[in-house]
Motif scaffolding. Structure first.
Motif, PDB file in Angstrom:
ATOM      1  N   LYS B 389       0.864  -1.191   0.000  1.00 33.91           N
ATOM      2  CA  LYS B 389       0.000   0.000   0.000  1.00 33.91           C
ATOM      3  C   LYS B 389       0.900   1.241   0.000  1.00 33.91           C
ATOM      4  CE  LYS B 389      -3.802  -2.390   0.665  1.00 33.91           C
ATOM      5  NZ  LYS B 389      -4.572  -2.771  -0.516  1.00 33.91           N
ATOM      6  N   GLY B 390       2.063   1.105   0.659  1.00 36.28           N
ATOM      7  CA  GLY B 390       2.994   2.230   0.730  1.00 36.28           C
ATOM      8  C   GLY B 390       3.817   2.423  -0.529  1.00 36.28           C
ATOM      9  N   THR B 391       3.829   1.440  -1.411  1.00 32.32           N
ATOM     10  CA  THR B 391       4.605   1.607  -2.654  1.00 32.32           C
ATOM     11  C   THR B 391       3.662   1.811  -3.837  1.00 32.32           C
ATOM     12  OG1 THR B 391       4.624  -0.788  -2.894  1.00 32.32           O
ATOM     13  CG2 THR B 391       6.561   0.202  -1.930  1.00 32.32           C
ATOM     14  N   VAL B 392       2.901   0.758  -4.151  1.00 29.47           N
ATOM     15  CA  VAL B 392       2.082   0.801  -5.359  1.00 29.47           C
ATOM     16  C   VAL B 392       0.900   1.744  -5.209  1.00 29.47           C
ATOM     17  CG1 VAL B 392       0.840  -0.613  -6.989  1.00 29.47           C
ATOM     18  CG2 VAL B 392       2.692  -1.589  -5.712  1.00 29.47           C
ATOM     19  N   GLY B 432      -5.446   8.790   3.978  1.00 30.05           N
ATOM     20  CA  GLY B 432      -6.220   7.605   4.362  1.00 30.05           C
ATOM     21  C   GLY B 432      -5.396   6.350   4.131  1.00 30.05           C
ATOM     22  N   MET B 433      -4.757   6.288   2.989  1.00 22.93           N
ATOM     23  CA  MET B 433      -3.966   5.103   2.652  1.00 22.93           C
ATOM     24  C   MET B 433      -2.739   4.992   3.547  1.00 22.93           C
ATOM     25  SD  MET B 433      -4.145   2.470   0.931  1.00 22.93           S
ATOM     26  CE  MET B 433      -5.401   2.642  -0.301  1.00 22.93           C
ATOM     27  N   ALA B 434      -2.178   6.142   3.934  1.00 21.28           N
ATOM     28  CA  ALA B 434      -1.015   6.114   4.825  1.00 21.28           C
ATOM     29  C   ALA B 434      -1.403   5.510   6.170  1.00 21.28           C
ATOM     30  CB  ALA B 434      -0.462   7.528   5.012  1.00 21.28           C
ATOM     31  N   LEU B 435      -2.576   5.895   6.678  1.00 22.90           N
ATOM     32  CA  LEU B 435      -3.055   5.350   7.946  1.00 22.90           C
ATOM     33  C   LEU B 435      -3.267   3.842   7.816  1.00 22.90           C
ATOM     34  CD1 LEU B 435      -4.053   6.032  10.795  1.00 22.90           C
ATOM     35  CD2 LEU B 435      -6.340   6.361   9.846  1.00 22.90           C
ATOM     36  N   LEU B 436      -3.889   3.462   6.728  1.00 23.68           N
ATOM     37  CA  LEU B 436      -4.133   2.035   6.477  1.00 23.68           C
ATOM     38  C   LEU B 436      -2.813   1.267   6.418  1.00 23.68           C
ATOM     39  CD1 LEU B 436      -6.416  -0.026   5.495  1.00 23.68           C
ATOM     40  CD2 LEU B 436      -5.534   0.410   3.235  1.00 23.68           C
ATOM     41  N   SER B 437      -1.865   1.823   5.706  1.00 28.04           N
ATOM     42  CA  SER B 437      -0.577   1.161   5.523  1.00 28.04           C
ATOM     43  C   SER B 437       0.167   1.010   6.857  1.00 28.04           C
ATOM     44  CB  SER B 437       0.244   1.970   4.510  1.00 28.04           C
ATOM     45  OG  SER B 437       1.588   1.619   4.561  1.00 28.04           O
ATOM     46  N   MET B 479      -7.234   0.812  10.652  1.00 27.10           N
ATOM     47  CA  MET B 479      -7.262   0.268   9.296  1.00 27.10           C
ATOM     48  C   MET B 479      -8.591   0.582   8.612  1.00 27.10           C
ATOM     49  SD  MET B 479      -6.118  -3.641   8.767  1.00 27.10           S
ATOM     50  CE  MET B 479      -7.070  -4.191   7.375  1.00 27.10           C
ATOM     51  N   GLY B 480      -9.670   0.411   9.381  1.00 24.83           N
ATOM     52  CA  GLY B 480     -10.995   0.679   8.819  1.00 24.83           C
ATOM     53  C   GLY B 480     -11.170   2.142   8.465  1.00 24.83           C
ATOM     54  N   GLY B 482      -8.755   4.377   7.891  1.00 23.74           N
ATOM     55  CA  GLY B 482      -7.867   4.682   6.768  1.00 23.74           C
ATOM     56  C   GLY B 482      -8.431   4.154   5.461  1.00 23.74           C
ATOM     57  N   GLY B 483      -8.935   2.917   5.508  1.00 16.42           N
ATOM     58  CA  GLY B 483      -9.496   2.313   4.297  1.00 16.42           C
ATOM     59  C   GLY B 483     -10.693   3.105   3.789  1.00 16.42           C
ATOM     60  N   ALA B 484     -11.559   3.527   4.731  1.00 23.30           N
ATOM     61  CA  ALA B 484     -12.760   4.259   4.322  1.00 23.30           C
ATOM     62  C   ALA B 484     -12.386   5.608   3.712  1.00 23.30           C
ATOM     63  CB  ALA B 484     -13.683   4.451   5.519  1.00 23.30           C
ATOM     64  N   LEU B 485     -11.436   6.318   4.353  1.00 23.89           N
ATOM     65  CA  LEU B 485     -11.009   7.617   3.812  1.00 23.89           C
ATOM     66  C   LEU B 485     -10.419   7.470   2.422  1.00 23.89           C
ATOM     67  CD1 LEU B 485      -9.233   9.343   6.849  1.00 23.89           C
ATOM     68  CD2 LEU B 485     -11.433   9.918   5.821  1.00 23.89           C
ATOM     69  N   SER B 486      -9.534   6.483   2.275  1.00 24.84           N
ATOM     70  CA  SER B 486      -8.875   6.377   0.974  1.00 24.84           C
ATOM     71  C   SER B 486      -9.854   5.879  -0.084  1.00 24.84           C
ATOM     72  CB  SER B 486      -7.635   5.487   1.044  1.00 24.84           C
ATOM     73  OG  SER B 486      -7.955   4.262   1.621  1.00 24.84           O
ATOM     74  N   LEU B 487     -10.814   5.056   0.333  1.00 23.52           N
ATOM     75  CA  LEU B 487     -11.825   4.624  -0.634  1.00 23.52           C
ATOM     76  C   LEU B 487     -12.625   5.843  -1.106  1.00 23.52           C
ATOM     77  CD1 LEU B 487     -13.183   2.251  -2.065  1.00 23.52           C
ATOM     78  CD2 LEU B 487     -14.748   2.088  -0.137  1.00 23.52           C
ATOM     79  N   ALA B 488     -12.985   6.721  -0.144  1.00 23.88           N
ATOM     80  CA  ALA B 488     -13.714   7.945  -0.525  1.00 23.88           C
ATOM     81  C   ALA B 488     -12.855   8.757  -1.498  1.00 23.88           C
ATOM     82  CB  ALA B 488     -14.052   8.756   0.715  1.00 23.88           C
ATOM     83  N   GLY B 489     -11.556   8.890  -1.186  1.00 23.57           N
ATOM     84  CA  GLY B 489     -10.663   9.641  -2.060  1.00 23.57           C
ATOM     85  C   GLY B 489     -10.540   8.993  -3.432  1.00 23.57           C
ATOM     86  N   GLY B 490     -10.526   7.674  -3.452  1.00 25.29           N
ATOM     87  CA  GLY B 490     -10.394   6.954  -4.713  1.00 25.29           C
ATOM     88  C   GLY B 490     -11.636   7.107  -5.574  1.00 25.29           C
TER      89      GLY B 490
END
Lengths: 178, 561
Positions: B389-392, B432-437, B479-480, B482-490
């Motif tokens: 998640k931190g690279t790709v 969001g993804m950083a938190l998830l990662s 994780m949840g 972070g995942g929710a934030l990044s999903l919203a961003g995506g």
């Protein structure tokens, strides 16, 4: 238009900051990382140093069954419990269980033979110690030492089929009798 | 034969040839469609992890993981990379695409393979394997065929890139030296060639075996060959991402690399060493399975040559940004340039977050887990997922998103809609993804939570169940969130792209020139701020590496000689 390089980019000097960075980065990447890794692998107490053998899965299963009969001391949730002396011990991974339950002694050194007889499986030990990759046709032999008494759980951490998440086993570590 | 239609972009001065432009567009659109599918399939996996199997049963989790993985790691990224290759070979090198029919054929095969995999994953959910379909686990034959179709399509695309490059080189259409961005794209294309060949070497026998034409395959051999593809593909992403970084530094703030020579050498170092990163997947087998010398040479020495390449880029890209901004006049003190950066421009914030988060999360964790013995702690845990998640994702995907904000006006002549929301998009997705990662890496390394596991807490009622320590639940909540934030961003990104394509204001040449002026700032300055940041980064890297080994030293001794 700087998408295109300046005319004499071959001859442009590298600034002092960049030269320092290049030196530090090279020392870090090529000297420190490589040296540290090598020293750890040779002298560390947690390494992947071990033996590997090609085996026929059925022959491996037979070997584990014989080992289990020899050292069997009881049963836990339908799986035999074995209490072997320090030395060679055997463990078999198959969808979706670990066989047998090992009863070990704290501070003793064992040679763990572990192999899968069907699919890829992941050997991981909880509370989290370490994790290894297994696949059929190969037997790994690792020297290891349990350092703390307790009940440990083996979890398969590589996908091995739809029942993957039910594949749990036990390793019991008893206080040293010495 | 008449030359294809061509036009010159009023803002960038790039030459856009009709056929190449259409191919770039179609590949970019396909990329975004698969990105959307990837986003949708991540919803069940996140819910399963955070809320448990009562909400999302394990089988749906495995199916969703399969489809999420293929759509994100392969389809979204590869379609975008093909777009990037054509863009580099044609627009930047000012050359019409060679053999456009072949390029269309490649596109068709890639699309066919991708659609087939999505169809199979939905039609026969129970017969599907995760992203790592290790033999002797067996998927339906059509699956291996679909992977091969996709790979052949991608090989054709890379071939068209090489042929175009050759044409440009023969005519010297781009001037005396090849531009850095094309050099980066060339690096990515060479890495892609070896990756795709490894893929073919693994998947052709697997296809034959699934048809019953081969009796069996050696699992050790297959897994090793597979990783030449599975991990090599991510090294293509790395090279493409760094190329996107250099382009974005120029597009957003007019920044150019402080040293063309060093940046090019860094790409060369990638070529020499980076695909050996794949070897880290093979480190959880005892040294007896692979020769110790092989492992040492590959993961101990040659890979660090590529790490040096990455460290050079880690200085050059931020330095390019600082140079651009300082020459623009934000030259006071150490960090005024950073404060005055165009934070409202999603292209810039995507670049900034991509560089920062890739370095701190993805790069450092990758080098650490790639060290000879660290895999004892990392292997097959959530930490591996946290690493990529931190690279790709925060690295490559975010950089490609940033570049998309420039492709929309350049190729589609559309203004990005809802600029306020667009300014937030990279932050929402990146942070969001950083938190998830971070949560995933800690759950994996410290608590050992396995990856690809459909029931983390009840273990499907297995009699041997146990409980992870309660601290793990806080991390799962992180994780949840972070995942929710990044999903919203995506999803917001997809909405902005589709919205801009459909309703974005059509831009005239004059408007493109004014809004998206791309010119490099002329002059010379010292990137003092980045120099300091780079030194701090190296210190962090060292501490992180040592700390991880200290942590490893706390485990039961294993493999002692």
């Amino acid at each position: 238009m700087a998408l295109y390089p300046p005319k004499d980019w071959h001859n442009e000097p590298v600034t002092p900051e960049e030269r320092t960075w290049l030196t530090l980065a090279a020392l870090f990447a090529i000297v420190f990382l490589s040296a540290f890794m090598g020293i750890w692998h040779l002298t560390g107490r947690q390494t992947t140093h071990g033996e590997a053998y090609r085996v026929d899965p059925q022959a491996y299963r037979q070997k584990v069954l014989e080992f289990t009969e020899q050292h069997r001391v009881g049963e836990l949730n339908g799986i035999p419990v074995v209490a072997p002396p320090p030395g060679d011990i055997y463990l078999m991974a198959q969808a979706f269980s670990w066989y047998p339950v090992l009863k070990l002694e704290e501070g003793e050194t064992y040679r763990l033979h572990v192999g899968s007889v069907d699919f890829p499986h992941g050997f991981s030990l909880y509370p989290h110690e370490w994790s290894l990759q297994l696949y059929p046709g190969y037997e790994w032999v690792y020297t290891f030492k349990p350092t703390e008494a307790g009940e440990y759980t083996l979890v398969c951490n590589d996908y091995c089929g739809l029942g993957h998440h039910t594949m749990l086993g036990r390793i019991l570590v008893e206080k040293s009798r010495r | 034969m008449a030359l294809p239609l061509e036009r010159t972009c009023p803002a960038t001065g790039l030459k856009l040839f009709g056929v190449a432009e259409t191919l770039v567009r179609w590949n970019a659109v396909a990329a975004v469609v698969f990105l959307l599918l990837g986003f949708l399939w991540v919803i069940p996996t996140t819910l399963n992890r955070v809320l448990g199997p009562e909400v999302v049963p394990p089988n749906l989790y495995y199916q969703a993981t399969f489809l999420h993985g293929w759509n994100m790691l392969i389809f979204w990224i590869l379609f975008f990379e093909v777009a990037l290759l054509y863009f580099a070979a044609s627009a930047i090198l000012k050359t019409p695409l060679a053999l456009p029919q072949l390029a269309w054929g490649g596109f068709g095969l890639m699309l066919g393979g991708a659609v087939l995999i999505n169809y199979l994953g939905m039609a026969q959910p129970l017969s599907f394997l995760p992203f790592t379909p290790y033999v002797p686990l067996k998927a339906p034959s059509l699956f291996y065929l679909a992977v091969l179709l996709f790979a052949v399509g991608a090989i054709l695309a890379v071939l068209v890139f090489f042929l175009t490059l050759h044409r440009a080189w023969k005519t010297k259409a781009y001037g005396p030296s090849m531009p850095l961005a094309a050099f980066g794209a060339l690096t990515a294309a060479i890495l892609a060639t070896s990756t795709l060949l490894s893929g073919a070497i693994a998947f052709i026998p697997a296809f034959l075996w699934s048809l019953g034409l081969l009796p069996s395959l050696d699992p050790l051999w297959w897994r090793h060959t597979y990783w030449g593809f599975g991990h090599g593909a991510q090294q293509v992403n790395l090279a493409a991402m760094v190329t996107a970084w250099y382009l974005l530094a120029l597009f957003t703030v007019g920044g150019t690399t402080p040293s063309e020579r060093l940046s090019r050498i860094a790409f060369l170092l990638y070529l020499l060493g980076i695909n050996l990163g794949s070897a880290h997947h093979l480190l959880t087998e005892p040294t007896g399975a692979l020769s110790s010398a092989w492992t040492w040479v590959n993961t101990g020495y040659l890979i660090h040559v590529a790490v040096l390449g990455s460290l050079i880029h880690a200085f050059s890209v931020p330095a390019a940004i600082e140079r651009g901004l300082r020459i623009k006049g934000f030259s006071q003190g150490l960090f005024t340039w950073l404060l005055r950066a165009p934070w409202g421009n999603p292209g810039f914030s995507a670049l900034f977050l991509s560089v920062l988060l890739f370095g701190l999360l993805g790069g450092v964790s990758g080098v650490t887990m790639g060290s000879y013995d660290m895999n004892l702690k990392w292997h097959n845990t959530l930490a591996v997922v946290g690493h990529f998640k931190g690279t790709v994702v925060v690295g490559t995907s975010l950089a490609f998103m940033g570049l998309t904000y420039y492709l929309l006006p350049l190729l589609f002549r559309r203004k990005v809609v809802l600029p306020r929301l667009a300014a937030w998009q990279p932050w929402l997705f990146g942070l969001g993804m950083a938190l998830l990662s971070l949560a995933m890496m800690r759950l994996g390394v410290v608590y050992g939570l396995p990856r690809r596991f459909g029931d983390t807490f009840q273990f499907g009622g297995s009699p041997f169940g146990f409980a992870y320590p309660p601290e793990a639940s806080t991390l799962l909540v992180a994780m949840g969130v972070g995942g929710a934030l990044s999903l919203a961003g995506g999803l917001l990104f997809v909405l902005l792209v589709v919205g801009s394509l459909l309703w974005g204001k059509r831009l005239s040449d004059e408007e493109i020139r004014l809004t998206y002026a791309v010119r490099s700032e002329e002059g010379s300055v010292t990137p003092k701020g980045v120099y300091l940041l780079a030194l701090l980064f190296l210190a962090f890297f060292l501490l992180y590496y040592l700390y991880n080994h200290y942590f490893l030293s706390q485990a039961w001794p294993i493999g002692v000689r």
